[in-house]
Design a protein around this motif. Structure first.
Motif, PDB file in Angstrom:
ATOM      1  N   VAL A 580      10.101   8.685   0.209  1.00 11.95           N
ATOM      2  CA  VAL A 580       9.400   7.682  -0.589  1.00 11.95           C
ATOM      3  C   VAL A 580       8.448   6.891   0.305  1.00 11.95           C
ATOM      4  CG1 VAL A 580       9.681   5.557  -1.910  1.00 11.95           C
ATOM      5  CG2 VAL A 580      11.193   7.502  -2.343  1.00 11.95           C
ATOM      6  N   ALA A 581       8.951   6.492   1.466  1.00 19.89           N
ATOM      7  CA  ALA A 581       8.109   5.723   2.388  1.00 19.89           C
ATOM      8  C   ALA A 581       6.873   6.506   2.791  1.00 19.89           C
ATOM      9  CB  ALA A 581       8.923   5.348   3.626  1.00 19.89           C
ATOM     10  N   ARG A 582       7.061   7.786   3.024  1.00 15.40           N
ATOM     11  CA  ARG A 582       5.932   8.622   3.458  1.00 15.40           C
ATOM     12  C   ARG A 582       4.937   8.830   2.317  1.00 15.40           C
ATOM     13  NH1 ARG A 582       8.864  11.982   5.665  1.00 15.40           N
ATOM     14  NH2 ARG A 582       9.211  13.353   3.884  1.00 15.40           N
ATOM     15  N   THR A 584       4.428   7.002  -0.412  1.00 19.32           N
ATOM     16  CA  THR A 584       3.731   5.798  -0.892  1.00 19.32           C
ATOM     17  C   THR A 584       2.569   5.401   0.005  1.00 19.32           C
ATOM     18  OG1 THR A 584       5.430   4.459   0.222  1.00 19.32           O
ATOM     19  CG2 THR A 584       5.697   4.839  -2.153  1.00 19.32           C
ATOM     20  N   GLU A 585       2.475   6.019   1.158  1.00 23.39           N
ATOM     21  CA  GLU A 585       1.346   5.749   2.042  1.00 23.39           C
ATOM     22  C   GLU A 585       0.096   6.515   1.603  1.00 23.39           C
ATOM     23  OE1 GLU A 585       2.665   6.831   5.890  1.00 23.39           O
ATOM     24  OE2 GLU A 585       4.047   5.127   6.117  1.00 23.39           O
ATOM     25  N   ASN A 612      11.833  -2.042   2.800  1.00 24.80           N
ATOM     26  CA  ASN A 612      10.551  -1.403   3.121  1.00 24.80           C
ATOM     27  C   ASN A 612       9.443  -2.129   2.364  1.00 24.80           C
ATOM     28  OD1 ASN A 612       8.271   0.326   3.232  1.00 24.80           O
ATOM     29  ND2 ASN A 612       9.609   2.063   3.698  1.00 24.80           N
ATOM     30  N   SER A 615       6.291  -0.006   1.045  1.00 20.80           N
ATOM     31  CA  SER A 615       6.528   0.795  -0.163  1.00 20.80           C
ATOM     32  C   SER A 615       6.636  -0.077  -1.403  1.00 20.80           C
ATOM     33  CB  SER A 615       7.810   1.626  -0.006  1.00 20.80           C
ATOM     34  OG  SER A 615       7.664   2.600   0.993  1.00 20.80           O
ATOM     35  N   THR A 618       3.285  -1.649  -2.435  1.00 23.88           N
ATOM     36  CA  THR A 618       2.419  -0.626  -3.048  1.00 23.88           C
ATOM     37  C   THR A 618       2.849  -0.339  -4.478  1.00 23.88           C
ATOM     38  OG1 THR A 618       1.970   0.408  -0.909  1.00 23.88           O
ATOM     39  CG2 THR A 618       1.634   1.759  -2.878  1.00 23.88           C
TER      40      THR A 618
END
Length: 811
Positions: A580-582, A584-585, A612, A615, A618
């Motif tokens: 998810v972190a990756r 959402t970038e 985070n 994330s 965003t």
């Protein structure tokens, strides 16, 4: 029944329509159509060919274009008055018996007898039908001496008589009748006899045996050898080509070399032939050829294109019976040949001509367009109207027909609630339910879910049948996932079925083979139905160790997976959080999210206690961007009043997420600053949240019993309190002398496990957030309270839960 989208867990887009295969032979479609076809191979030995075709309506299409030879009167038959016909028929069999050893006389007498039967009235023919077994016996000695020409004259007459007189057909189906017909076939297959076979004789033999439903493989092989090793193929006329193919199809025999030769003769002409046979094709020949190759699974793009061109150029549509048009549409559907112009022409010709169409034809027609993905709402609506105006039609479909028709409407996304209700009600009947085969179960479940038609009685019946008959063990992984999606979408929970699917998926290692969508849909279904299978979720979590798999996730897969873990109260895997972190970038990736997917991911991060900030900020920004224009002070009161418990879920999740951000504002500074700018949106989101919370905390019988016990214990409290100092959470009971709340928790606030119940993700997050606001939360689960026997035990239970907060009164 309830129609429309069911947003019990925010929804999940429907998977692709389940694959269509031929139904089993035990349905209500008439004559059996086996999945395994006997095939005549080059070596003359029958082998088995699994054609793997799509849905095949297993009923008699009728013979509006039989293509048999014209009836010619035998030379020796005299013109008798009708009154004398009965006596004439009676006299034939004794003559046949007297001359049994003279094949020439036998052939002449038999030809005359059959002709006489064909022109006789039903009354004159009736007494003779009992003597047919005697006829077959009388013919035995001479069959082995008949010539090709003699057999060629007799067999078509047998076919015509079987068509005219059902009792004669039934006699042919007896052991004695089949022995007689196979003896004739064996005679034709002998080398010295088949060498005399002409093109028209071979064509007529195949057509006749096909019409009679008798399959003499030796004869088929003999005809194939004769035609393939001579110039007979080139001598075939158009109608003869079509009837040969039709005969093979009716016998369920695929002789690939012969069919290829017939196809080539149709649209290429063949060696030494100036014109292709298709130039002689009538409208019926076009239908017969298309139906034959489709039935046998012969794929020849050139042939099907030439047939469609002939059909369109000659305007055959206006000359054909509606059933023949349906057969043609079915053939193109069966082969997956998406000829849009042809299919639209057929649809136009059928409009207004469906008034007397049988139920099976209507289902086959709908299926043909659905399997090709050709959406013609006017045609589908006409089909639906026939079922509405003729209520008896649904009862004539049978289980597999009901499933196919429902599947067709769902696949084409043609709304017809009345039809789906009718089909569902018919399918739920005990005798129909018992007849569903495994694929039909998957298809109708998917169709009901895709159209939002909730028939709990039918879905429960299907689940019971799958468990009782151990059908779950026969399904592919895709079929299992389609079942899960269907039941979850409709909100129909059947524990034994879900446990059975979970066990199979785990024990057979299917999770390791799941695609990204199958993995996400499986997790989403269990989450949506609030069934927590820890072993299954552990297997899914292990599968998520594959970084390549996570990188293949789209918004649908990512949001459904993380939401499922969170809603079930199962720790979200670190690999999924990292994914998810990756993702959402990536702005490009985030642009593909819809609003519901955004709220699911944001809420799941709150449940997972994620810090985070990048994330969450965003996601919140994207949620706000989607919400602009949809909520405003004028609309909000109306919206709150109309939302039901399912559609509110997205708003509840957003608000719980914002509470999480506020409680961890130091770590989530960017997200917290964003919330400060939301202003009007947050105000309205809170209004929706408060209204929903108050609705959810309305007093139940369980709640009332707890309140009465507290009153008897002299504990001061407030019911259905809104905590203004705790983000306006509504709670069941708030103690007045201390910051303690009691949550009387019903089944909807838990997920089921194999051993009992666990709090849902929503419940866990609410408790955690209330505690962060300084409240102690005491949970009174329904399953514990219901075990208590009477008021005294109830008070003792509460006393233990409240201690040392409340003194124990004298009981």
């Amino acid at each position: 029944m309830v129609h429309g989208a069911h947003w019990n867990s925010g929804g999940s887009d429907p998977p692709s329509p389940p694959p269509q295969r031929s139904p089993s032979s035990d349905d209500a479609w008439g004559p059996s159509w086996p999945l395994k076809l006997p095939v005549a191979s080059e070596g003359g030995q029958p082998r088995v060919h699994d054609h793997g075709l799509s849905w095949l309506p297993e009923y008699d299409w009728g013979d509006t274009n039989r293509g048999n030879v014209a009836l010619k009167k035998p030379q020796k038959v005299v013109e008798d008055k009708p009154a004398e016909m009965g006596l004439l028929l009676d006299g034939y069999i004794p003559q046949l018996e007297r001359h049994a050893n003279d094949p020439d006389i036998v052939a002449e007498l038999l030809e005359g007898f059959l002709y006489a039967c064909l022109v006789a009235s039903p009354e004159d023919l009736s007494p003779i039908t009992e003597q047919f077994p005697r006829l077959f016996t009388a013919l035995k000695p001479s069959i082995g001496a008949l010539s090709m020409g003699q057999v060629g004259k007799i067999v078509p007459l047998l076919d015509l008589l079987a068509e005219k007189e059902p009792r004669f057909r039934s006699r042919l189906a007896t052991a004695l009748g089949l022995e007689f017909m196979h003896s004739l076939a064996d005679r034709c297959a002998q080398p010295e006899v088949r060498s005399k076979m002409t093109a028209s004789m071979g064509s007529q033999l195949l057509a006749t045996y096909g019409n009679l439903g008798i399959c003499p493989l030796g004869l088929v092989q003999a005809i194939s050898d004769r035609f393939l090793h001579s110039r007979l193929i080139a001598q075939l006329q158009g109608k003869e080509v079509a009837q040969m193919a039709r005969g093979l199809a009716k016998m369920h025999v695929l002789d690939a070399p012969l069919m290829n030769a017939l196809a080539e003769r149709t649209y290429k002409g063949g060696a030494g032939v100036s014109r292709p046979a298709i130039t002689q094709f009538t409208s019926g020949d076009v239908v017969d050829m298309a139906w034959a190759v489709a039935t046998l699974g012969v794929t020849d793009e050139g042939l099907m294109n030439s047939l469609s061109q002939r059909f369109l150029l000659e305007s055959f549509a206006v000359r054909l019976h509606p059933r023949e048009l349906t057969r043609l549409a079915w053939a193109y559907g069966q082969l997956g040949n998406r000829n849009g112009l042809l299919m639209r022409t057929i649809a136009e010709a059928l409009q207004g001509n469906l008034l007397a169409a049988p139920a099976q034809d209507l289902a086959a027609l709908a299926w043909s367009y659905a399997v090709l993905g050709i959406r013609l709402p006017s045609l589908m609506e006409s089909i639906a109207k026939q079922f509405a105006s003729r209520p008896e039609l649904a009862a004539k479909l049978g289980a597999q027909g009901i499933s196919s028709l429902a599947w067709s409407f769902a696949t084409l996304k043609v709304s017809s609630p009345e039809l789906l209700d009718t089909l569902g009600s018919q399918a739920a009947k005990e005798e129909v339910l018992a007849a569903f085969n495994p694929l039909a179960i998957v298809n109708i479940a998917w169709a009901l879910a895709a159209t939002g038609t909730r028939n709990e009685r039918l879905m429960t019946g299907l689940a019971e049948k799958m468990v009782k008959d151990k059908i779950l063990t026969t399904y592919s992984q895709q079929e299992l996932v389609n079942l899960l999606w269907s039941f979850a979408t409709l909100g129909v929970k059947h524990r034994r079925m879900m446990d059975g699917i979970g066990e199979r998926v785990r024990s057979e290692g299917l999770v390791a083979a799941f695609t990204a969508q199958e993995l996400a849909d499986t997790a989403w279904a269990f989450g949506s139905l609030a069934i927590r299978d820890d072993a299954l979720m552990a297997a899914i979590a292990k599968r998520l160790d594959d970084e390549h798999l996570i990188q293949s996730f789209g918004p649908r897969e990512l949001s459904n997976l993380i939401w499922a873990f969170a809603s079930l109260g199962v720790p979200v895997p670190e690999t999924l959080l990292a994914g998810v972190a990756r993702q959402t970038e990536s702005e490009e990736f985030m642009d593909r999210f819809n609003a519901r997917q955004l709220t699911k991911v944001a809420w799941a991060l709150a449940v997972a206690n994620s810090k985070n900030d990048a994330s969450l900020s965003t996601l919140l920004f994207r949620i706000l961007s989607r919400a602009v224009g949809t909520l405003n002070p004028e609309v909000c009161p109306l919206v709150v009043g109309e939302f039901d418990e399912h559609s509110l879920l997205g708003f509840l999740e957003v608000y719980q997420t914002t509470i999480h951000v506020q409680q961890y504002s130091a770590e989530l500074s960017s997200s917290a600053k964003l919330l400060e700018k939301l202003g009007n949106f947050m105000t309205q989101c809170k209004a929706v949240f408060v209204a929903a919370s108050q609705k959810a905390t309305k007093q139940s019988h369980l709640h009332l019993e707890v309140s009465v016990s507290l009153l008897e214990m002299l504990v001061p409290f407030q019911e259905e309190a809104v905590l203004e100092d705790a983000a306006f959470y509504s709670v069941d009971i708030k103690l007045l002398d201390r910051p303690t709340v009691i949550e009387v928790e019903e089944p909807s606030q838990f997920v089921q496990t194999k051993s009992g119940y666990r709090p849902s993700g929503f419940t866990l997050l609410k408790h955690k957030q209330l505690e962060a606001f300084g409240y102690e939360v005491i949970s009174v689960p329904f399953f514990e309270w219901n075990e208590l026997k009477g008021p005294e035990e109830q008070r003792r239970y509460l006393s233990r839960r409240l201690a040392p907060l409340a003194p124990m009164p004298n009981l």
